[in-house]
Design a protein around this motif. Structure first.
Motif, mmCIF file in Angstrom:
data_model
loop_
_atom_site.group_PDB
_atom_site.id
_atom_site.type_symbol
_atom_site.label_atom_id
_atom_site.label_comp_id
_atom_site.label_asym_id
_atom_site.label_seq_id
_atom_site.Cartn_x
_atom_site.Cartn_y
_atom_site.Cartn_z
ATOM 1 N N SER A 96 0.825 -1.209 0.000
ATOM 2 C CA SER A 96 0.000 0.000 0.000
ATOM 3 C C SER A 96 0.863 1.264 0.000
ATOM 4 C CB SER A 96 -0.915 0.012 1.235
ATOM 5 O OG SER A 96 -0.154 -0.035 2.434
ATOM 6 N N THR A 97 2.150 1.101 0.263
ATOM 7 C CA THR A 97 3.057 2.242 0.282
ATOM 8 C C THR A 97 3.222 2.798 -1.127
ATOM 9 O OG1 THR A 97 4.278 1.165 2.064
ATOM 10 C CG2 THR A 97 5.335 3.045 0.996
ATOM 11 N N PRO A 98 2.995 4.095 -1.349
ATOM 12 C CA PRO A 98 3.114 4.654 -2.698
ATOM 13 C C PRO A 98 4.555 4.646 -3.195
ATOM 14 C CG PRO A 98 2.795 6.407 -1.094
ATOM 15 C CD PRO A 98 2.592 5.117 -0.353
ATOM 16 N N VAL A 99 4.713 4.455 -4.499
ATOM 17 C CA VAL A 99 6.038 4.436 -5.123
ATOM 18 C C VAL A 99 6.165 5.638 -6.053
ATOM 19 C CG1 VAL A 99 7.676 3.097 -6.497
ATOM 20 C CG2 VAL A 99 5.964 1.907 -5.083
ATOM 21 N N LEU A 100 7.211 6.408 -5.841
ATOM 22 C CA LEU A 100 7.471 7.579 -6.681
ATOM 23 C C LEU A 100 8.163 7.115 -7.960
ATOM 24 C CD1 LEU A 100 7.394 10.724 -6.797
ATOM 25 C CD2 LEU A 100 9.695 10.692 -5.786
ATOM 26 N N HIS A 101 7.468 7.221 -9.082
ATOM 27 C CA HIS A 101 7.958 6.680 -10.356
ATOM 28 C C HIS A 101 8.922 7.654 -11.025
ATOM 29 C CE1 HIS A 101 8.057 4.619 -14.164
ATOM 30 N NE2 HIS A 101 7.154 3.733 -13.785
ATOM 31 N N ILE A 102 10.095 7.162 -11.398
ATOM 32 C CA ILE A 102 11.124 8.013 -11.997
ATOM 33 C C ILE A 102 10.666 8.620 -13.321
ATOM 34 C CG2 ILE A 102 12.285 6.147 -13.276
ATOM 35 C CD1 ILE A 102 14.968 7.427 -12.343
ATOM 36 N N ALA A 103 9.855 7.899 -14.086
ATOM 37 C CA ALA A 103 9.395 8.412 -15.383
ATOM 38 C C ALA A 103 8.390 9.544 -15.207
ATOM 39 C CB ALA A 103 8.785 7.287 -16.211
ATOM 40 N N ASP A 104 7.544 9.462 -14.181
ATOM 41 C CA ASP A 104 6.602 10.550 -13.904
ATOM 42 C C ASP A 104 7.347 11.837 -13.567
ATOM 43 O OD1 ASP A 104 4.416 8.888 -14.272
ATOM 44 O OD2 ASP A 104 4.121 8.506 -12.132
ATOM 45 N N CYS A 105 8.340 11.713 -12.708
ATOM 46 C CA CYS A 105 9.116 12.887 -12.291
ATOM 47 C C CYS A 105 9.816 13.517 -13.490
ATOM 48 C CB CYS A 105 10.141 12.496 -11.235
ATOM 49 S SG CYS A 105 9.451 11.707 -9.774
ATOM 50 N N THR A 106 10.378 12.666 -14.337
ATOM 51 C CA THR A 106 11.098 13.141 -15.519
ATOM 52 C C THR A 106 10.144 13.807 -16.504
ATOM 53 O OG1 THR A 106 12.718 11.364 -15.247
ATOM 54 C CG2 THR A 106 12.629 12.447 -17.394
ATOM 55 N N ALA A 107 8.990 13.213 -16.715
ATOM 56 C CA ALA A 107 8.010 13.760 -17.654
ATOM 57 C C ALA A 107 7.558 15.157 -17.235
ATOM 58 C CB ALA A 107 6.813 12.829 -17.760
ATOM 59 N N LEU A 108 7.311 15.347 -15.953
ATOM 60 C CA LEU A 108 6.867 16.662 -15.492
ATOM 61 C C LEU A 108 7.949 17.718 -15.681
ATOM 62 C CD1 LEU A 108 4.727 15.956 -12.287
ATOM 63 C CD2 LEU A 108 4.024 16.186 -14.676
ATOM 64 N N ARG A 109 9.209 17.311 -15.533
ATOM 65 C CA ARG A 109 10.300 18.258 -15.775
ATOM 66 C C ARG A 109 10.375 18.628 -17.264
ATOM 67 N NH1 ARG A 109 15.176 19.233 -13.138
ATOM 68 N NH2 ARG A 109 13.961 18.751 -11.251
ATOM 69 N N ILE A 110 10.152 17.658 -18.139
ATOM 70 C CA ILE A 110 10.146 17.914 -19.581
ATOM 71 C C ILE A 110 9.042 18.903 -19.938
ATOM 72 C CG2 ILE A 110 9.742 16.871 -21.856
ATOM 73 C CD1 ILE A 110 10.956 14.254 -20.637
ATOM 74 N N LEU A 111 7.850 18.659 -19.413
ATOM 75 C CA LEU A 111 6.718 19.544 -19.693
ATOM 76 C C LEU A 111 6.941 20.941 -19.134
ATOM 77 C CD1 LEU A 111 3.754 17.075 -18.994
ATOM 78 C CD2 LEU A 111 4.603 17.859 -21.218
ATOM 79 N N ALA A 112 7.592 21.025 -17.990
ATOM 80 C CA ALA A 112 7.891 22.331 -17.393
ATOM 81 C C ALA A 112 8.846 23.130 -18.275
ATOM 82 C CB ALA A 112 8.494 22.147 -15.997
ATOM 83 N N ASN A 113 9.596 22.407 -19.105
ATOM 84 C CA ASN A 113 10.529 23.045 -20.029
ATOM 85 C C ASN A 113 9.896 23.276 -21.394
ATOM 86 O OD1 ASN A 113 13.117 24.152 -20.132
ATOM 87 N ND2 ASN A 113 14.005 22.349 -21.117
ATOM 88 N N ASN A 114 8.559 23.085 -21.455
ATOM 89 C CA ASN A 114 7.784 23.316 -22.679
ATOM 90 C C ASN A 114 8.266 22.474 -23.862
ATOM 91 O OD1 ASN A 114 6.043 25.359 -21.548
ATOM 92 N ND2 ASN A 114 7.758 26.790 -21.686
ATOM 93 N N GLN A 115 8.632 21.229 -23.575
ATOM 94 C CA GLN A 115 9.033 20.319 -24.634
ATOM 95 C C GLN A 115 8.092 19.122 -24.675
ATOM 96 O OE1 GLN A 115 13.231 19.440 -23.971
ATOM 97 N NE2 GLN A 115 13.797 21.138 -25.303
ATOM 98 N N THR A 116 7.882 18.596 -25.874
ATOM 99 C CA THR A 116 6.965 17.458 -26.034
ATOM 100 C C THR A 116 7.555 16.345 -26.896
ATOM 101 O OG1 THR A 116 5.907 18.579 -27.914
ATOM 102 C CG2 THR A 116 4.878 18.861 -25.744
ATOM 103 N N LYS A 117 8.852 16.443 -27.234
ATOM 104 C CA LYS A 117 9.499 15.407 -28.040
ATOM 105 C C LYS A 117 10.935 15.228 -27.555
ATOM 106 C CE LYS A 117 10.275 13.997 -32.864
ATOM 107 N NZ LYS A 117 10.131 14.407 -34.280
ATOM 108 N N VAL A 118 11.229 14.061 -26.999
ATOM 109 C CA VAL A 118 12.552 13.828 -26.437
ATOM 110 C C VAL A 118 13.115 12.493 -26.900
ATOM 111 C CG1 VAL A 118 12.107 15.215 -24.371
ATOM 112 C CG2 VAL A 118 11.600 12.754 -24.346
ATOM 113 N N GLY A 119 14.436 12.373 -26.815
ATOM 114 C CA GLY A 119 15.098 11.105 -27.036
ATOM 115 C C GLY A 119 15.317 10.425 -25.698
#
Length: 244
Positions: A96-119
């Motif tokens: 039941s312990t929540p897991v902080l997903h590395i891809a979620d964190c990374t995606a939000l940083r990408i969006l904060a940088n106004n980018q939508t296409k990454v390698g």
């Protein structure tokens, strides 16, 4: 302060970075003698690698999940490895312990940088399978991965035979930069360093004018935000998602 549960050992090199950086950032923000409250479960990389390379992904996930269970008294968990997120769904279903997903964190940083296409570059497995890239795509981001079998093999060799053993040399750097340049030529606006050891080799100055998304550092910063109560794990989920 919440108790952060770290699942490490995949490899010990990146786990050291997680432990050190989380403590450093907590102290920097709180001052004085403050440090992070961490529960650490560290795997034997050899045991994990044997199962993983044999293709027994369920057993690999079970090994990581058992490590998570040993620190289930934590307020939230973070897996100190991109590849190790293969166990994310099993852990989420078991605990039941929540897991902080590395891809979620990374995606939000990408969006904060106004980018939508990454390698995306990482282990051969994370580049061929989609459990990480699809999680990034769930945030509305297009993800490009290397297509050449030679590129996939070269990157894997560097990670497994050099970076995981704490060896960082110019030859390895050139291999990574060659693959990165190909993704940029395909239209990538930024590059996700999707293996927690790669940012220890490739630095922002190595790829001028292109943002490098250091997934480990982003994950670490997010873990500190959650630990100090600035954010919740659910704040990082893709829109409309519950957990996985």
């Amino acid at each position: 302060m919440l108790l952060c549960g770290l699942i490490g050992g995949i490899s010990y090199v990146s786990t050291i970075d997680y432990y050190q950086q989380i403590n450093y950032q907590v102290n920097k923000r709180l001052g004085g003698l403050n440090s992070s409250k961490i529960a650490l479960a560290s795997l034997n990389l050899a045991e994990y690698a044997q199962l993983f390379h044999s293709g027994d992904l369920e057993a690999s996930s079970t090994l990581i999940t058992k490590a998570a269970q040993s620190i289930d008294h934590s307020d939230f968990l973070a897996i100190c490895s991109n590849t190790g997120h293969i166990a994310y769904e099993m852990i989420s279903e078991t605990l039941s312990t929540p897991v902080l997903h590395i891809a979620d964190c990374t995606a939000l940083r990408i969006l904060a940088n106004n980018q939508t296409k990454v390698g995306f570059i990482g282990t051969r497995f994370t580049m061929k399978e989609t459990y990480l890239t699809d999680r990034i795509r769930a945030h509305g981001i297009q993800v490009l991965v290397p297509q050449s079998q030679q590129d996939l093999s070269d990157v894997q060799t560097v990670i497994e035979e050099k970076l995981s053993l704490n060896i960082f040399d110019q030859e390895s750097k050139q291999v990574m930069l060659t693959v990165i340049q190909k993704l940029i030529q395909e239209g990538a606006e930024g590059i996700v360093l999707g293996c927690t050891e790669i940012p220890l080799l490739i630095k922002p100055g190595d790829v001028p004018n292109i943002p490098l998304y250091d997934s480990a550092s982003i994950h670490i910063a997010a873990a500190v935000d959650v630990q100090l109560g600035c954010k919740k794990v659910t704040d990082f989920y893709p829109s409309g998602s519950c957990s996985c």
